[in-house]
Design a protein around this motif. Structure first.
Motif, PDB file in Angstrom:
ATOM      1  N   THR A 299       0.832  -1.231  -0.112  1.00 27.61           N
ATOM      2  CA  THR A 299      -0.023   0.011   0.023  1.00 27.61           C
ATOM      3  C   THR A 299       1.001   1.239   0.105  1.00 27.61           C
ATOM      4  OG1 THR A 299      -0.113   0.040   2.512  1.00 27.61           O
ATOM      5  CG2 THR A 299      -1.860  -1.101   1.453  1.00 27.61           C
ATOM      6  N   ALA A 300       2.027   1.238  -0.532  1.00 23.84           N
ATOM      7  CA  ALA A 300       3.089   2.444  -0.422  1.00 23.84           C
ATOM      8  C   ALA A 300       2.489   3.639  -1.278  1.00 23.84           C
ATOM      9  CB  ALA A 300       4.387   1.832  -1.388  1.00 23.84           C
ATOM     10  N   ASP A 301       1.659   3.547  -2.006  1.00 25.38           N
ATOM     11  CA  ASP A 301       0.953   4.761  -2.679  1.00 25.38           C
ATOM     12  C   ASP A 301      -0.426   5.167  -1.910  1.00 25.38           C
ATOM     13  OD1 ASP A 301       3.287   4.769  -4.469  1.00 25.38           O
ATOM     14  OD2 ASP A 301       1.907   3.228  -5.819  1.00 25.38           O
ATOM     15  N   LEU A 302      -0.504   4.629  -0.869  1.00 24.78           N
ATOM     16  CA  LEU A 302      -1.934   4.935  -0.197  1.00 24.78           C
ATOM     17  C   LEU A 302      -1.607   5.751   1.224  1.00 24.78           C
ATOM     18  CD1 LEU A 302      -4.057   1.690  -0.807  1.00 24.78           C
ATOM     19  CD2 LEU A 302      -3.771   3.925  -2.248  1.00 24.78           C
ATOM     20  N   GLU A 303      -2.497   6.732   1.233  1.00 22.23           N
ATOM     21  CA  GLU A 303      -2.402   7.312   2.598  1.00 22.23           C
ATOM     22  C   GLU A 303      -2.743   6.363   3.688  1.00 22.23           C
ATOM     23  OE1 GLU A 303      -1.071  10.339   3.212  1.00 22.23           O
ATOM     24  OE2 GLU A 303      -0.824  10.697   1.371  1.00 22.23           O
ATOM     25  N   ASP A 304      -2.631   6.433   5.088  1.00 24.26           N
ATOM     26  CA  ASP A 304      -2.792   5.747   6.209  1.00 24.26           C
ATOM     27  C   ASP A 304      -4.272   5.001   6.112  1.00 24.26           C
ATOM     28  OD1 ASP A 304      -0.257   5.942   6.828  1.00 24.26           O
ATOM     29  OD2 ASP A 304      -0.546   7.142   8.520  1.00 24.26           O
ATOM     30  N   ASP A 305      -5.204   6.039   6.294  1.00 21.86           N
ATOM     31  CA  ASP A 305      -6.613   5.527   6.356  1.00 21.86           C
ATOM     32  C   ASP A 305      -7.106   4.458   5.012  1.00 21.86           C
ATOM     33  OD1 ASP A 305      -6.856   6.457   8.608  1.00 21.86           O
ATOM     34  OD2 ASP A 305      -7.999   8.373   7.717  1.00 21.86           O
ATOM     35  N   ALA A 306      -6.287   5.159   3.687  1.00 19.56           N
ATOM     36  CA  ALA A 306      -6.977   4.316   2.508  1.00 19.56           C
ATOM     37  C   ALA A 306      -6.278   2.839   2.496  1.00 19.56           C
ATOM     38  CB  ALA A 306      -6.527   5.189   1.191  1.00 19.56           C
ATOM     39  N   ALA A 307      -5.199   3.017   3.082  1.00 16.17           N
ATOM     40  CA  ALA A 307      -4.165   1.921   3.206  1.00 16.17           C
ATOM     41  C   ALA A 307      -4.742   0.602   4.197  1.00 16.17           C
ATOM     42  CB  ALA A 307      -2.727   2.008   3.756  1.00 16.17           C
ATOM     43  N   ARG A 308      -5.314   1.032   5.269  1.00 11.19           N
ATOM     44  CA  ARG A 308      -5.948   0.228   6.209  1.00 11.19           C
ATOM     45  C   ARG A 308      -7.165  -0.223   5.526  1.00 11.19           C
ATOM     46  NH1 ARG A 308      -4.692  -3.173  10.053  1.00 11.19           N
ATOM     47  NH2 ARG A 308      -3.264  -1.118  10.932  1.00 11.19           N
ATOM     48  N   GLU A 309      -8.126   0.401   4.946  1.00 13.88           N
ATOM     49  CA  GLU A 309      -9.109   0.150   4.129  1.00 13.88           C
ATOM     50  C   GLU A 309      -8.822  -0.725   3.001  1.00 13.88           C
ATOM     51  OE1 GLU A 309     -13.030   1.998   1.681  1.00 13.88           O
ATOM     52  OE2 GLU A 309     -11.464   3.251   2.927  1.00 13.88           O
ATOM     53  N   ALA A 310      -7.750  -0.678   2.244  1.00 15.81           N
ATOM     54  CA  ALA A 310      -7.513  -1.511   1.356  1.00 15.81           C
ATOM     55  C   ALA A 310      -7.103  -2.696   1.797  1.00 15.81           C
ATOM     56  CB  ALA A 310      -6.321  -0.910   0.352  1.00 15.81           C
ATOM     57  N   ALA A 322      -4.769 -10.723   6.245  1.00 15.63           N
ATOM     58  CA  ALA A 322      -3.761  -9.977   5.396  1.00 15.63           C
ATOM     59  C   ALA A 322      -3.396  -8.663   5.976  1.00 15.63           C
ATOM     60  CB  ALA A 322      -4.650  -9.716   4.023  1.00 15.63           C
ATOM     61  N   THR A 323      -2.132  -8.184   5.423  1.00 19.75           N
ATOM     62  CA  THR A 323      -1.590  -7.027   6.088  1.00 19.75           C
ATOM     63  C   THR A 323      -0.657  -6.438   5.148  1.00 19.75           C
ATOM     64  OG1 THR A 323      -0.601  -6.330   7.973  1.00 19.75           O
ATOM     65  CG2 THR A 323       0.382  -8.011   6.949  1.00 19.75           C
ATOM     66  N   ASP A 324      -0.160  -5.211   5.367  1.00 21.98           N
ATOM     67  CA  ASP A 324       0.762  -4.760   4.653  1.00 21.98           C
ATOM     68  C   ASP A 324       2.192  -4.757   5.403  1.00 21.98           C
ATOM     69  OD1 ASP A 324       3.110  -2.790   3.974  1.00 21.98           O
ATOM     70  OD2 ASP A 324       1.535  -1.621   2.908  1.00 21.98           O
ATOM     71  N   VAL A 325       2.954  -5.648   5.175  1.00 24.86           N
ATOM     72  CA  VAL A 325       4.136  -6.166   6.073  1.00 24.86           C
ATOM     73  C   VAL A 325       4.915  -5.059   6.476  1.00 24.86           C
ATOM     74  CG1 VAL A 325       4.141  -8.575   5.526  1.00 24.86           C
ATOM     75  CG2 VAL A 325       5.425  -6.906   4.195  1.00 24.86           C
ATOM     76  N   ILE A 326       4.933  -3.999   5.711  1.00 25.07           N
ATOM     77  CA  ILE A 326       5.918  -2.912   6.141  1.00 25.07           C
ATOM     78  C   ILE A 326       5.282  -1.795   7.042  1.00 25.07           C
ATOM     79  CG2 ILE A 326       6.970  -0.721   5.326  1.00 25.07           C
ATOM     80  CD1 ILE A 326       8.378  -3.490   4.678  1.00 25.07           C
ATOM     81  N   ARG A 327       3.660  -1.723   6.535  1.00 27.90           N
ATOM     82  CA  ARG A 327       3.190  -0.551   7.345  1.00 27.90           C
ATOM     83  C   ARG A 327       2.655  -1.279   8.581  1.00 27.90           C
ATOM     84  NH1 ARG A 327       0.445   3.001   3.055  1.00 27.90           N
ATOM     85  NH2 ARG A 327       0.226   4.998   4.126  1.00 27.90           N
ATOM     86  N   HIS A 328       1.976  -2.161   8.816  1.00 31.06           N
ATOM     87  CA  HIS A 328       1.221  -2.990   9.678  1.00 31.06           C
ATOM     88  C   HIS A 328       2.001  -3.988  10.480  1.00 31.06           C
ATOM     89  CE1 HIS A 328      -2.129  -1.239   7.165  1.00 31.06           C
ATOM     90  NE2 HIS A 328      -1.750  -0.133   7.865  1.00 31.06           N
ATOM     91  N   ASP A 329       1.358  -4.599  11.469  1.00 26.72           N
ATOM     92  CA  ASP A 329       2.091  -5.741  12.253  1.00 26.72           C
ATOM     93  C   ASP A 329       1.790  -6.860  11.375  1.00 26.72           C
ATOM     94  OD1 ASP A 329      -0.016  -7.264  13.642  1.00 26.72           O
ATOM     95  OD2 ASP A 329      -0.576  -4.948  14.499  1.00 26.72           O
ATOM     96  N   THR A 330       2.508  -7.840  11.853  1.00 25.30           N
ATOM     97  CA  THR A 330       2.227  -9.226  11.190  1.00 25.30           C
ATOM     98  C   THR A 330       1.626 -10.449  12.075  1.00 25.30           C
ATOM     99  OG1 THR A 330       4.612  -9.810  11.400  1.00 25.30           O
ATOM    100  CG2 THR A 330       4.290  -8.822   9.431  1.00 25.30           C
ATOM    101  N   ASP A 331       1.366 -10.080  13.108  1.00 23.45           N
ATOM    102  CA  ASP A 331       0.983 -11.139  14.220  1.00 23.45           C
ATOM    103  C   ASP A 331      -0.035 -11.988  13.695  1.00 23.45           C
ATOM    104  OD1 ASP A 331       2.655  -9.728  15.833  1.00 23.45           O
ATOM    105  OD2 ASP A 331       1.111  -8.703  17.092  1.00 23.45           O
ATOM    106  N   GLU A 332      -1.154 -11.346  13.113  1.00 23.74           N
ATOM    107  CA  GLU A 332      -2.249 -12.287  12.612  1.00 23.74           C
ATOM    108  C   GLU A 332      -2.001 -13.338  11.396  1.00 23.74           C
ATOM    109  OE1 GLU A 332      -6.965 -11.909  11.503  1.00 23.74           O
ATOM    110  OE2 GLU A 332      -5.747 -10.202  11.623  1.00 23.74           O
ATOM    111  N   MET A 333      -1.101 -12.617  10.645  1.00 27.36           N
ATOM    112  CA  MET A 333      -0.516 -13.383   9.619  1.00 27.36           C
ATOM    113  C   MET A 333       0.435 -14.621  10.046  1.00 27.36           C
ATOM    114  SD  MET A 333       0.486 -11.100   6.314  1.00 27.36           S
ATOM    115  CE  MET A 333       0.920 -12.748   5.524  1.00 27.36           C
ATOM    116  N   LEU A 334       1.246 -14.347  11.000  1.00 28.20           N
ATOM    117  CA  LEU A 334       2.171 -15.228  11.512  1.00 28.20           C
ATOM    118  C   LEU A 334       1.300 -16.419  12.148  1.00 28.20           C
ATOM    119  CD1 LEU A 334       4.898 -13.038  13.288  1.00 28.20           C
ATOM    120  CD2 LEU A 334       5.184 -14.627  11.019  1.00 28.20           C
TER     121      LEU A 334
END
Length: 338
Positions: A299-310, A322-334
């Motif tokens: 979601t590098a090209d999105l603002e924070d709120d739009a990234a979370r929604e996407a 699912a997550t953006d591994v750079i922007r958000h945590d990965t706990d649920e994915m792990l």
């Protein structure tokens, strides 16, 4: 090792090798070479990686400033841009090694080979595969480790990044995880691996299998770095080879938010996300029963709120975490993949 990274006119958007090295490798980066951004710093563009000054060329560095020049661009086709020649030449004259992930092997370049010999330098062509590869035996599924392979909707959607981030976070959480690098950036980061897109077609699955067998009894989990996409007009064969060679227990589907056409082949539209899930699981099934258990979204090209929604929308479509591994945590994915 202190390195300078060549990324002329591509940093940061089109220099994924440079970014991967800055984010994950153990190199001490003394400078990034980009004539268009000279005078600025890496942190002016990317805040969450190793910082370094950006200079116009190798001749802007002191002669003993670095041990190696690393080519941090992976252009389509992997060719050598002749505009880089003065920088490579100067680096060799300084006595620096050259680390390259191009399909163009620097060791076969007469000028570079002569300069390397004269100055005691090493030309490291990362994309040169071993000479003793063979076909797969279908034994990757026999290793003790659970195998998780990252797959993508396209090239350059974050498969390498997802692999490295998930491995780093899993290790920090106490899991015993090994990484199987299949591309030039992953090999530069991990210090080993086989460049699958340079392997003879018949040996592609065998090369992946060889790496899994080598590591599979040493770790509880193996994360296999994916390449390309099953629908990519140019790179689908590499993707299939990795999928069958790794015989994965689980898959992580990587996507780039907002991408609608195939990178570099814009006349081809991307299929729907459920189509990808079906393609990967169905193609793998005769070799190894597997399923997509998680997804990553760039979601590098999105603002924070739009990234979370996407990300939330992507997870809903996939029906798995699912997550953006750079922007958000990965706990649920792990939790889903381990």
């Amino acid at each position: 090792m202190r390195v300078a990274i060549l990324a002329h006119e591509k940093f940061p958007e089109r220099a994924k090798t440079a970014l991967g090295v800055l984010r994950y490798a153990d190199y001490d980066v003394a400078a990034v070479l980009d004539r268009d951004s000279a005078g600025s710093r890496v942190s002016d563009y990317v805040p969450d990686v190793q910082d370094a000054p950006i200079v116009g060329g190798t001749d802007d560095l002191e002669e003993d400033a670095v041990d190696a020049l690393l080519i941090g661009i992976a252009p389509i086709g992997g060719d050598f841009d002749e505009r880089w020649r003065p920088d490579v030449r100067t680096a060799l004259e300084y006595g620096c090694d050259i680390i390259s992930g191009l399909h163009y092997f620097l060791e076969n370049d007469e000028e570079f080979a002569e300069l390397a010999e004269e100055n005691g330098c090493e030309l490291r062509d990362i994309r040169k595969p071993p000479a003793d590869l063979t076909v797969a035996e279908g034994i990757a599924g026999d290793v003790d480790a659970e195998v998780i392979t990252t797959v993508g909707t396209d090239c350059s959607v974050g498969k390498m990044t997802a692999t490295m981030e998930l491995a780093r976070d899993a290790r920090a959480a106490g899991y015993d995880v090994g990484v199987v690098p299949t591309g030039q950036t992953g090999i530069m980061i991990e210090g080993w691996g086989i460049p699958i897109d340079r392997v003879v077609g018949d040996f592609t699955a065998g090369a992946v299998e060889e790496m899994i067998v080598e590591l599979g009894d040493e770790h509880d989990y193996l994360l296999v770095e994916g390449q390309g996409s099953l629908v990519h007009p140019a790179y689908s064969a590499v993707t299939c080879g990795i999928l069958h060679g790794s015989m994965p227990d689980k898959l992580v589907l990587c996507h780039d938010a907002g991408r609608e056409t195939i990178h570099g082949y814009e006349s081809f539209d991307l299929p729907s996300i459920p189509t990808y899930v079906d393609l990967y699981e169905t193609l793998s099934a005769p070799v190894a029963e597997t399923e997509v258990v998680a997804g990553t979204l760039n979601t590098a090209d999105l603002e924070d709120d739009a990234a979370r929604e996407a990300v939330d929308e992507y997870a809903d479509v996939l029906g798995v975490p699912a997550t953006d591994v750079i922007r958000h945590d990965t706990d649920e994915m792990l939790e889903a993949i381990l």
